[in-house]
Design a protein around this motif. Structure first.
Motif, PDB file in Angstrom:
ATOM      1  N   ALA A 126       0.834  -1.207   0.000  1.00 36.13           N
ATOM      2  CA  ALA A 126       0.000   0.000   0.000  1.00 36.13           C
ATOM      3  C   ALA A 126       0.871   1.261   0.000  1.00 36.13           C
ATOM      4  O   ALA A 126       0.542   2.247  -0.657  1.00 36.13           O
ATOM      5  N   TRP A 127       1.986   1.215   0.741  1.00 32.21           N
ATOM      6  CA  TRP A 127       2.878   2.376   0.800  1.00 32.21           C
ATOM      7  C   TRP A 127       3.452   2.694  -0.575  1.00 32.21           C
ATOM      8  O   TRP A 127       3.538   3.852  -0.983  1.00 32.21           O
ATOM      9  N   ASN A 128       3.829   1.690  -1.321  1.00 30.48           N
ATOM     10  CA  ASN A 128       4.452   1.896  -2.634  1.00 30.48           C
ATOM     11  C   ASN A 128       3.472   2.435  -3.669  1.00 30.48           C
ATOM     12  O   ASN A 128       3.893   2.925  -4.715  1.00 30.48           O
ATOM     13  N   ARG A 129       2.165   2.338  -3.394  1.00 34.21           N
ATOM     14  CA  ARG A 129       1.191   2.911  -4.320  1.00 34.21           C
ATOM     15  C   ARG A 129       0.445   4.078  -3.653  1.00 34.21           C
ATOM     16  O   ARG A 129      -0.683   4.405  -4.048  1.00 34.21           O
TER      17      ARG A 129
ATOM     18  N   HIS B  77      -5.820   3.929  -4.612  1.00 34.00           N
ATOM     19  CA  HIS B  77      -6.613   2.948  -3.873  1.00 34.00           C
ATOM     20  C   HIS B  77      -6.088   1.543  -4.107  1.00 34.00           C
ATOM     21  O   HIS B  77      -5.506   1.236  -5.143  1.00 34.00           O
ATOM     22  N   GLY B  78      -6.320   0.681  -3.122  1.00 32.63           N
ATOM     23  CA  GLY B  78      -5.935  -0.713  -3.260  1.00 32.63           C
ATOM     24  C   GLY B  78      -6.354  -1.504  -2.045  1.00 32.63           C
ATOM     25  O   GLY B  78      -7.194  -1.070  -1.247  1.00 32.63           O
ATOM     26  N   ALA B  79      -5.774  -2.700  -1.890  1.00 33.22           N
ATOM     27  CA  ALA B  79      -6.115  -3.575  -0.773  1.00 33.22           C
ATOM     28  C   ALA B  79      -5.687  -2.958   0.553  1.00 33.22           C
ATOM     29  O   ALA B  79      -4.683  -2.264   0.647  1.00 33.22           O
TER      30      ALA B  79
ATOM     31  N   ARG C 291      -6.094   3.766   0.983  1.00 29.99           N
ATOM     32  CA  ARG C 291      -5.003   4.531   0.383  1.00 29.99           C
ATOM     33  C   ARG C 291      -4.330   5.376   1.455  1.00 29.99           C
ATOM     34  O   ARG C 291      -4.945   5.793   2.434  1.00 29.99           O
ATOM     35  N   PHE C 292      -3.020   5.592   1.265  1.00 26.97           N
ATOM     36  CA  PHE C 292      -2.296   6.558   2.079  1.00 26.97           C
ATOM     37  C   PHE C 292      -2.588   7.961   1.559  1.00 26.97           C
ATOM     38  O   PHE C 292      -2.795   8.158   0.356  1.00 26.97           O
ATOM     39  N   PHE C 293      -2.595   8.934   2.474  1.00 26.04           N
ATOM     40  CA  PHE C 293      -2.779  10.318   2.065  1.00 26.04           C
ATOM     41  C   PHE C 293      -1.574  10.789   1.247  1.00 26.04           C
ATOM     42  O   PHE C 293      -0.491  10.204   1.302  1.00 26.04           O
ATOM     43  N   ARG C 294      -1.781  11.863   0.499  1.00 30.80           N
ATOM     44  CA  ARG C 294      -0.698  12.402  -0.320  1.00 30.80           C
ATOM     45  C   ARG C 294       0.474  12.874   0.527  1.00 30.80           C
ATOM     46  O   ARG C 294       1.615  12.901   0.074  1.00 30.80           O
ATOM     47  N   ASP C 295       0.195  13.274   1.784  1.00 27.66           N
ATOM     48  CA  ASP C 295       1.275  13.739   2.653  1.00 27.66           C
ATOM     49  C   ASP C 295       1.771  12.632   3.573  1.00 27.66           C
ATOM     50  O   ASP C 295       2.306  12.879   4.647  1.00 27.66           O
TER      51      ASP C 295
END
Length: 349
Positions: free
Chosen positions: A33-36, A40-42, A53-57
């Motif tokens: 998840a960090w690398n994308r 969105h993803g698993a 998803r991780f936030f943009r920051d």
């Protein structure tokens, strides 16, 4: 001598190092998840296929959001959820990883709240979507050879004159790399608007097409979803394909699955896009809907079946007449699922 752990100090020291911290202290799936991040993803907490998803920051805060598990304003909160450990234990482990307590920390910088993050992302998403829409033309009441050819390749021959939220244009395709985003090229693209329960646009879904008119864009993920243009999650929203009549509507996962349902049954069916949003679908206001037919995907993992049943139970409790339907047939060898779009491929018009 022992020192009290300073949460703000530790958060500040984590800035720019969350990738290292997750690698050391979290499950390896977190790094997928960090690398994308930004996409969105698993979810590394509950699994699934989408919605996390991780936030943009995230490199600064480690923050993320999941449509199922909720929001985590920083990496400390995420680690506590991932490891099922008390917060003070996570705080100590992160502090140890960073080299232990610093006696004289620098003055902490105020980190943005979750509400501020969502509002900031929504503003950026709105600018991006508005820029994209300027390059598109609505297909309401019109034909388009590329769109027609693509849908025909999927066994679909829908009447698009009632689909006010379908657009077409040539759009840039960007692929995420280790150093940023790479512009792959400009390709023909179908764009569907996503609306919330009140009918307000909250996002858009893109399907990139092969420029030679031979189906979807080959070699790359052809489907992309814009982030929400409102400071909230997309739960409850759907792509509105046509206008329901007589108080009855259908809801399915994919856009093409919903179009196939209409083609096979004559019933107006909308798309929730994925299992997470199917579970969270909210019946639209102001259309007099009294009955909802749920057209679930038949998955080997049973994710589609579970999402459909969860929605069916909730809508039934809310007072709607509900029917839960699965495509008739067996999942073919070598495939993961069977949906109503698959049936459209084998059914005469």
């Amino acid at each position: 001598m022992q020192y009290k752990l300073d949460v703000n100090d530790i958060k500040m020291r984590c800035q720019g190092r969350w990738g290292e911290i997750f690698t050391a202290l979290a499950d390896p799936s977190t790094m997928d998840a960090w690398n994308r991040r930004g996409r969105h993803g698993a979810c590394p907490i509950h699994g699934g296929n989408d919605g996390f998803r991780f936030f943009r920051d995230a490199e600064t805060t480690g923050g993320c959001i999941c449509a199922t598990c909720g929001s985590f304003p920083d990496g400390l909160a995420l680690l506590a959820a991932l490891t099922d450990k008390p917060f003070y234990v996570v705080l100590k482990e992160v502090s140890d990883f960073l080299g232990g307590v610093q006696v004289s920390p620098a003055p902490p910088r105020r980190l943005p709240s979750l509400e501020e993050k969502l509002a900031h992302e929504a503003k950026a998403n709105r600018r991006s979507l508005e820029k994209t829409m300027k390059a598109l033309k609505p297909l309401y009441g019109k034909g388009n050879a590329r769109v027609a050819a693509y849908l025909a390749s999927r066994g679909l021959f829908p009447e698009l004159s009632t689909c006010k939220d379908l657009y077409f244009g040539i759009l840039p395709y960007h692929k995420k790399t280790d150093t940023g985003f790479e512009h792959v090229g400009d390709f023909p693209c179908m764009v569907w608007l996503l609306r919330d329960q009140k009918g307000d646009v909250v996002s858009a879904h893109r399907t990139f097409l092969d420029p030679r008119g031979e189906g979807k864009l080959p070699g790359l993920p052809s489907r992309k979803l814009f982030g929400s243009i409102k400071p909230k999650l997309l739960g409850g929203s759907a792509i509105r394909i046509g206008v329901p009549v007589d108080g009855v509507m259908g809801i399915a996962e994919g856009v093409e699955t919903a179009m196939a349902v209409t083609q096979l049954t004559g019933e107006v069916c909308w798309s929730a896009l994925n299992t997470t949003l199917l579970e969270q679908f909210q019946v639209p206001e102001g259309l007099g809907i009294t009955a909802v037919n749920i057209y679930a995907d038949k998955d080997r993992s049973e994710a589609g079946q579970r999402a459909g049943k969860i929605l069916a139970r909730r809508l039934h409790a809310e007072g709607y007449k509900v029917e839960y339907r699965l495509p008739v047939g067996e999942i073919e060898e070598g495939t993961k699922s069977l949906d109503f779009a698959d049936l459209a491929l084998t059914s005469p018009r």
